[in-house]
Design a protein around this motif. Structure first.
Motif, mmCIF file in Angstrom:
data_model
loop_
_atom_site.group_PDB
_atom_site.id
_atom_site.type_symbol
_atom_site.label_atom_id
_atom_site.label_comp_id
_atom_site.label_asym_id
_atom_site.label_seq_id
_atom_site.Cartn_x
_atom_site.Cartn_y
_atom_site.Cartn_z
ATOM 1 N N VAL A 29 46.503 88.740 13.685
ATOM 2 C CA VAL A 29 46.439 88.516 15.121
ATOM 3 C C VAL A 29 47.852 88.588 15.676
ATOM 4 O O VAL A 29 48.735 87.835 15.251
ATOM 5 C CB VAL A 29 45.827 87.143 15.456
ATOM 6 C CG1 VAL A 29 45.822 86.920 16.973
ATOM 7 C CG2 VAL A 29 44.413 87.026 14.902
ATOM 8 N N THR A 30 48.076 89.505 16.607
ATOM 9 C CA THR A 30 49.352 89.598 17.307
ATOM 10 C C THR A 30 49.126 89.157 18.748
ATOM 11 O O THR A 30 48.334 89.777 19.468
ATOM 12 C CB THR A 30 49.910 91.030 17.280
ATOM 13 O OG1 THR A 30 50.106 91.436 15.919
ATOM 14 C CG2 THR A 30 51.236 91.117 18.023
ATOM 15 N N ALA A 31 49.767 88.079 19.152
ATOM 16 C CA ALA A 31 49.606 87.553 20.507
ATOM 17 C C ALA A 31 50.651 88.174 21.428
ATOM 18 O O ALA A 31 51.831 88.250 21.082
ATOM 19 C CB ALA A 31 49.749 86.041 20.503
ATOM 20 N N LEU A 173 35.834 80.255 20.514
ATOM 21 C CA LEU A 173 36.141 81.684 20.537
ATOM 22 C C LEU A 173 37.316 82.015 19.620
ATOM 23 O O LEU A 173 37.275 82.976 18.853
ATOM 24 C CB LEU A 173 36.448 82.133 21.964
ATOM 25 C CG LEU A 173 35.257 82.250 22.919
ATOM 26 C CD1 LEU A 173 35.749 82.489 24.346
ATOM 27 C CD2 LEU A 173 34.327 83.377 22.499
ATOM 28 N N PHE A 174 38.366 81.203 19.693
ATOM 29 C CA PHE A 174 39.540 81.471 18.869
ATOM 30 C C PHE A 174 39.238 81.248 17.391
ATOM 31 O O PHE A 174 39.769 81.959 16.529
ATOM 32 C CB PHE A 174 40.708 80.606 19.334
ATOM 33 C CG PHE A 174 41.396 81.138 20.565
ATOM 34 C CD1 PHE A 174 40.863 82.195 21.291
ATOM 35 C CD2 PHE A 174 42.584 80.595 21.015
ATOM 36 C CE1 PHE A 174 41.481 82.695 22.422
ATOM 37 C CE2 PHE A 174 43.228 81.081 22.143
ATOM 38 C CZ PHE A 174 42.668 82.140 22.846
ATOM 39 N N LEU A 189 44.862 92.377 18.852
ATOM 40 C CA LEU A 189 45.940 92.282 19.828
ATOM 41 C C LEU A 189 45.416 91.385 20.945
ATOM 42 O O LEU A 189 44.490 91.755 21.669
ATOM 43 C CB LEU A 189 46.302 93.675 20.350
ATOM 44 C CG LEU A 189 47.637 93.834 21.088
ATOM 45 C CD1 LEU A 189 48.801 93.336 20.258
ATOM 46 C CD2 LEU A 189 47.844 95.295 21.472
ATOM 47 N N LEU A 190 45.977 90.191 21.048
ATOM 48 C CA LEU A 190 45.452 89.144 21.924
ATOM 49 C C LEU A 190 46.415 88.878 23.068
ATOM 50 O O LEU A 190 47.510 88.351 22.860
ATOM 51 C CB LEU A 190 45.240 87.858 21.104
ATOM 52 C CG LEU A 190 44.897 86.583 21.863
ATOM 53 C CD1 LEU A 190 43.544 86.706 22.555
ATOM 54 C CD2 LEU A 190 44.906 85.380 20.912
ATOM 55 N N ALA A 195 49.421 80.138 25.923
ATOM 56 C CA ALA A 195 50.299 80.472 24.802
ATOM 57 C C ALA A 195 50.123 79.524 23.626
ATOM 58 O O ALA A 195 50.170 79.943 22.467
ATOM 59 C CB ALA A 195 51.754 80.470 25.265
ATOM 60 N N ARG A 196 49.921 78.255 23.900
ATOM 61 C CA ARG A 196 49.797 77.283 22.820
ATOM 62 C C ARG A 196 48.602 77.627 21.928
ATOM 63 O O ARG A 196 48.711 77.665 20.693
ATOM 64 C CB ARG A 196 49.645 75.875 23.392
ATOM 65 C CG ARG A 196 49.679 74.777 22.316
ATOM 66 C CD ARG A 196 49.215 73.456 22.911
ATOM 67 N NE ARG A 196 50.035 73.037 24.018
ATOM 68 C CZ ARG A 196 51.134 72.301 23.914
ATOM 69 N NH1 ARG A 196 51.563 71.937 22.714
ATOM 70 N NH2 ARG A 196 51.798 71.930 24.986
ATOM 71 N N SER A 197 47.448 77.894 22.543
ATOM 72 C CA SER A 197 46.250 78.223 21.768
ATOM 73 C C SER A 197 46.406 79.556 21.055
ATOM 74 O O SER A 197 45.995 79.706 19.903
ATOM 75 C CB SER A 197 45.019 78.261 22.685
ATOM 76 O OG SER A 197 44.726 76.976 23.191
ATOM 77 N N ALA A 198 46.989 80.533 21.740
ATOM 78 C CA ALA A 198 47.149 81.855 21.135
ATOM 79 C C ALA A 198 48.042 81.784 19.897
ATOM 80 O O ALA A 198 47.729 82.367 18.851
ATOM 81 C CB ALA A 198 47.728 82.830 22.151
ATOM 82 N N LEU A 199 49.150 81.066 19.995
ATOM 83 C CA LEU A 199 50.069 80.974 18.861
ATOM 84 C C LEU A 199 49.462 80.187 17.702
ATOM 85 O O LEU A 199 49.857 80.367 16.552
ATOM 86 C CB LEU A 199 51.383 80.337 19.292
ATOM 87 C CG LEU A 199 52.271 81.193 20.198
ATOM 88 C CD1 LEU A 199 53.471 80.393 20.692
ATOM 89 C CD2 LEU A 199 52.728 82.457 19.492
#
Length: 235
Positions: A29-31, A173-174, A189-190, A195-199
């Motif tokens: 996963v690339t945020a 979902l995550f 590619l997210l 940002a906190r949840s994505a990272l």
């Protein structure tokens, strides 16, 4: 993998992307992070041919994407889930899902693939005969993600999937994205403002500001950099 090299795009005189370069490795996963107007959505739209690139390239497993018609992306194994939870409201949940399988050129989507999607999204399975306009926001996001997965992609481009959703739904979902990457080796590619949840689920992070890459590093490094987080990520 997805490889972006010196990619630039504009809307008239407005330069939305400026020489953007990074790599989204296979099975990770690339945020893509940044404030509103940073160029995140434009980046996904340029990679998938919805916005014409002014310069540079975007390739998937060596295949140039910027000169490929958007409708051919599913046949290359790429699924793009745009921001906004767009569904065809006049169709049922199952009819929306079956449309997702057509992009691969296989005719009618098979029962086996539908069963797989319903197993991944029990809430969608419970509403399979309902018209799409009756779904909640969370159910619609699950439906559009399920529709993208009907094409059995190897790369998934997600644009703001958490937008407007309750924290519990975002977590679900995550967690599902993590599972798909771990079990099926998807390249994700997210694009996210959360940002906190994505990272928390990403392997790497790319931070955009005014259309340029300002940081490209491991997700844990970005999450632990207080100065960076305060300056660009809002937490």
């Amino acid at each position: 993998m997805i490889e972006v090299r010196e990619l630039s795009a504009s809307y008239g005189a407005v330069h939305a992307l400026r020489d953007v370069s990074f790599t989204a490795p296979t099975g990770e996963v690339t945020a893509v992070l940044g404030a509103n107007g940073a160029g995140k959505t434009t980046l996904l739209r340029t990679i998938t041919g919805l916005v014409r690139a002014r310069a540079g390239s975007a390739t998937y497993d060596g295949r140039e994407l910027t000169r490929t018609a958007p409708e051919l992306m599913p046949r290359l194994g790429i699924a793009h889930v745009p921001e906004g939870r767009g569904v065809i409201t006049e169709l049922t949940v199952e009819e929306n899902l079956r449309l997702g399988g057509l992009g691969r050129g296989r005719g009618k989507a098979g029962a086996e693939q539908l069963d797989r999607i319903y197993a991944l999204f029990p809430a969608v399975a419970d509403r399979r005969s309902a018209l799409a306009h009756t779904l909640s926001g969370g159910e619609r996001q699950m439906l559009v993600l399920g529709r993208a997965l009907m094409a059995e992609p190897t790369a998934l481009l997600l644009d703001e999937p958490s937008l407007g959703l309750a924290p519990r739904i975002v977590a679900q979902l995550f967690e599902l994205v993590q599972t798909l990457v771990a079990e099926e080796g998807l390249t994700v590619l997210l694009v996210e403002q959360n940002a906190r949840s994505a990272l928390s689920i990403a392997h790497r992070g790319v931070v955009l500001s005014l259309g340029r890459v300002v940081v490209d590093d491991r997700a844990d490094v970005l999450a632990g950099d207080d100065q960076l987080r305060h300056a660009y990520l809002g937490f």
